[in-house]
Write a protein that holds these residues in place. Structure first.
Motif, short mmCIF file in Angstrom:
data_model
loop_
_atom_site.label_atom_id
_atom_site.label_comp_id
_atom_site.label_asym_id
_atom_site.label_seq_id
_atom_site.Cartn_x
_atom_site.Cartn_y
_atom_site.Cartn_z
N ALA A 171 4.32 85.74 58.94
CA ALA A 171 3.34 85.87 57.86
C ALA A 171 2.03 85.17 58.23
CB ALA A 171 3.90 85.30 56.55
N VAL A 172 2.13 84.00 58.86
CA VAL A 172 0.92 83.30 59.29
C VAL A 172 0.19 84.13 60.34
CG1 VAL A 172 0.06 81.24 60.51
CG2 VAL A 172 1.79 81.00 58.72
N SER A 173 0.93 84.76 61.25
CA SER A 173 0.30 85.60 62.28
C SER A 173 -0.40 86.81 61.66
CB SER A 173 1.32 86.05 63.32
OG SER A 173 2.14 87.09 62.83
N GLU A 174 0.03 87.19 60.46
CA GLU A 174 -0.60 88.30 59.72
C GLU A 174 -1.70 87.79 58.79
OE1 GLU A 174 0.25 91.76 60.03
OE2 GLU A 174 1.10 90.85 61.85
N ASP A 175 -2.12 86.55 59.00
CA ASP A 175 -3.21 85.91 58.24
C ASP A 175 -2.87 85.72 56.77
OD1 ASP A 175 -5.60 84.58 58.68
OD2 ASP A 175 -6.83 86.28 58.04
N CYS A 176 -1.61 85.41 56.50
CA CYS A 176 -1.14 85.14 55.13
C CYS A 176 -0.60 83.72 55.05
CB CYS A 176 -0.04 86.12 54.75
SG CYS A 176 -0.59 87.83 54.67
N ILE A 177 -0.45 83.24 53.84
CA ILE A 177 0.17 81.94 53.59
C ILE A 177 1.58 82.22 53.06
CG2 ILE A 177 0.08 79.80 52.27
CD1 ILE A 177 -2.99 80.26 52.06
N PRO A 178 2.61 81.87 53.85
CA PRO A 178 3.98 82.14 53.41
C PRO A 178 4.47 81.13 52.39
CG PRO A 178 4.01 81.06 55.54
CD PRO A 178 2.56 81.28 55.19
N ILE A 179 5.17 81.63 51.39
CA ILE A 179 5.87 80.79 50.41
C ILE A 179 7.35 81.10 50.58
CG2 ILE A 179 6.21 80.26 47.96
CD1 ILE A 179 3.42 79.47 49.04
N ALA A 180 8.09 80.13 51.14
CA ALA A 180 9.52 80.31 51.41
C ALA A 180 10.30 79.20 50.70
CB ALA A 180 9.78 80.29 52.92
N PRO A 181 10.60 79.38 49.41
CA PRO A 181 11.26 78.33 48.64
C PRO A 181 12.60 77.90 49.24
CG PRO A 181 10.49 80.07 47.19
CD PRO A 181 10.30 80.56 48.60
N HIS A 182 13.30 78.80 49.91
CA HIS A 182 14.60 78.45 50.48
C HIS A 182 14.47 77.54 51.70
CE1 HIS A 182 13.17 82.20 52.15
NE2 HIS A 182 14.20 82.38 52.96
N LEU A 183 13.26 77.29 52.15
CA LEU A 183 13.04 76.26 53.17
C LEU A 183 12.65 74.94 52.54
CD1 LEU A 183 11.10 78.21 55.96
CD2 LEU A 183 13.53 77.59 55.88
N LEU A 184 12.14 74.97 51.33
CA LEU A 184 11.69 73.75 50.66
C LEU A 184 12.76 73.11 49.78
CD1 LEU A 184 9.52 71.74 49.68
CD2 LEU A 184 8.84 73.45 47.99
N PHE A 185 13.25 73.83 48.82
CA PHE A 185 14.10 73.22 47.80
C PHE A 185 15.45 72.71 48.29
CE2 PHE A 185 11.18 75.94 45.20
CZ PHE A 185 10.39 74.88 44.78
N PRO A 186 16.08 73.34 49.28
CA PRO A 186 17.33 72.76 49.80
C PRO A 186 17.14 71.40 50.47
CG PRO A 186 17.25 75.08 50.32
CD PRO A 186 15.88 74.69 49.80
N GLN A 187 15.90 70.99 50.67
CA GLN A 187 15.65 69.66 51.23
C GLN A 187 16.08 68.56 50.25
OE1 GLN A 187 14.40 69.20 54.42
NE2 GLN A 187 14.62 71.42 54.52
N PHE A 188 16.06 68.89 48.95
CA PHE A 188 16.43 67.86 47.96
C PHE A 188 17.33 68.38 46.84
CE2 PHE A 188 12.23 69.58 47.01
CZ PHE A 188 12.36 69.98 45.69
N LEU A 189 17.60 69.69 46.81
CA LEU A 189 18.56 70.24 45.85
C LEU A 189 19.78 70.73 46.64
CD1 LEU A 189 16.18 72.39 43.60
CD2 LEU A 189 17.25 70.20 43.02
N GLU A 190 20.95 70.48 46.11
CA GLU A 190 22.19 70.82 46.81
C GLU A 190 22.50 72.31 46.63
OE1 GLU A 190 24.79 70.20 49.48
OE2 GLU A 190 23.64 68.49 48.76
N GLU A 191 22.45 73.05 47.72
CA GLU A 191 22.70 74.50 47.70
C GLU A 191 24.12 74.83 47.24
OE1 GLU A 191 22.20 78.64 48.34
OE2 GLU A 191 20.74 77.06 48.10
N THR A 192 25.07 73.97 47.55
CA THR A 192 26.47 74.24 47.19
C THR A 192 26.78 73.90 45.74
OG1 THR A 192 27.10 72.07 48.05
CG2 THR A 192 27.28 73.94 49.57
N ASP A 193 25.87 73.22 45.06
CA ASP A 193 26.03 72.90 43.64
C ASP A 193 25.42 74.04 42.82
OD1 ASP A 193 26.24 71.60 41.11
OD2 ASP A 193 24.24 70.72 41.39
N PRO A 194 26.21 74.74 42.00
CA PRO A 194 25.66 75.88 41.24
C PRO A 194 24.42 75.52 40.41
CG PRO A 194 28.05 75.86 41.08
CD PRO A 194 27.65 74.57 41.78
N ALA A 195 24.41 74.34 39.81
CA ALA A 195 23.25 73.94 39.01
C ALA A 195 22.03 73.72 39.90
CB ALA A 195 23.56 72.68 38.21
N GLY A 196 22.23 73.09 41.06
CA GLY A 196 21.13 72.86 42.00
C GLY A 196 20.59 74.17 42.55
N ARG A 197 21.50 75.09 42.86
CA ARG A 197 21.08 76.41 43.37
C ARG A 197 20.28 77.16 42.31
NH1 ARG A 197 21.69 80.40 46.94
NH2 ARG A 197 22.12 82.50 46.22
#
Length: 139
Positions: free
Chosen positions: A59-85
């Protein structure tokens, strides 16, 4: 805009040059559209995160700003916890509302991706589909 290292009188002016250069870079970045990166995360989280980073670089190579929440939020929310997911997905949908387009990558549409795609359609956000190798395909 052409920025000169010298002022109107011909004197070397690095301070003004630096400030104007930064302003020009910020203006250029502001013109880049935000695109929502939609790709699998659950399951092979390590491999899927690696691929999401590749899609974001594309996306950056296409001159866009990527928004990839699945790279951000698992840093502090537990993916295996249904409420966190669920919380991570809802946070991602807030970010999605700010994006000009959604880019969907790969052949597999996960449950989380399906929710994101459904919401993008409801919002009228254009959706583009790509293979795992970043080749655009029609759907």
């Amino acid at each position: 805009m052409s920025i000169n290292l010298y002022n109107q009188e011909g004197y070397h002016d690095p301070t003004a040059y630096g400030a104007l250069s930064r302003m020009e870079q910020e203006e250029k970045a502001a013109r880049r559209p935000l695109v929502f990166i939609c790709s699998p995360f659950a399951g092979d989280m390590e491999g899927n995160a690696r691929r999401a980073r590749e899609y974001s670089r594309f996306a950056v190579s296409e001159d866009c700003i990527p928004i990839a929440p699945h790279l951000l939020f698992p840093q502090f929310l537990e993916e295996t916890d249904p409420a966190g997911r669920a919380l991570g997905i809802s946070f991602g949908l807030v970010l999605q509302s700010m994006c000009r387009e959604m880019w969907v990558f790969g052949d597999v549409i996960s449950k989380g991706m399906a929710a994101e795609i459904k919401k993008a359609k409801e919002r009228g956000i254009p959706i583009r589909y790509f293979t795992e190798h970043c080749v655009e395909v029609g759907r």
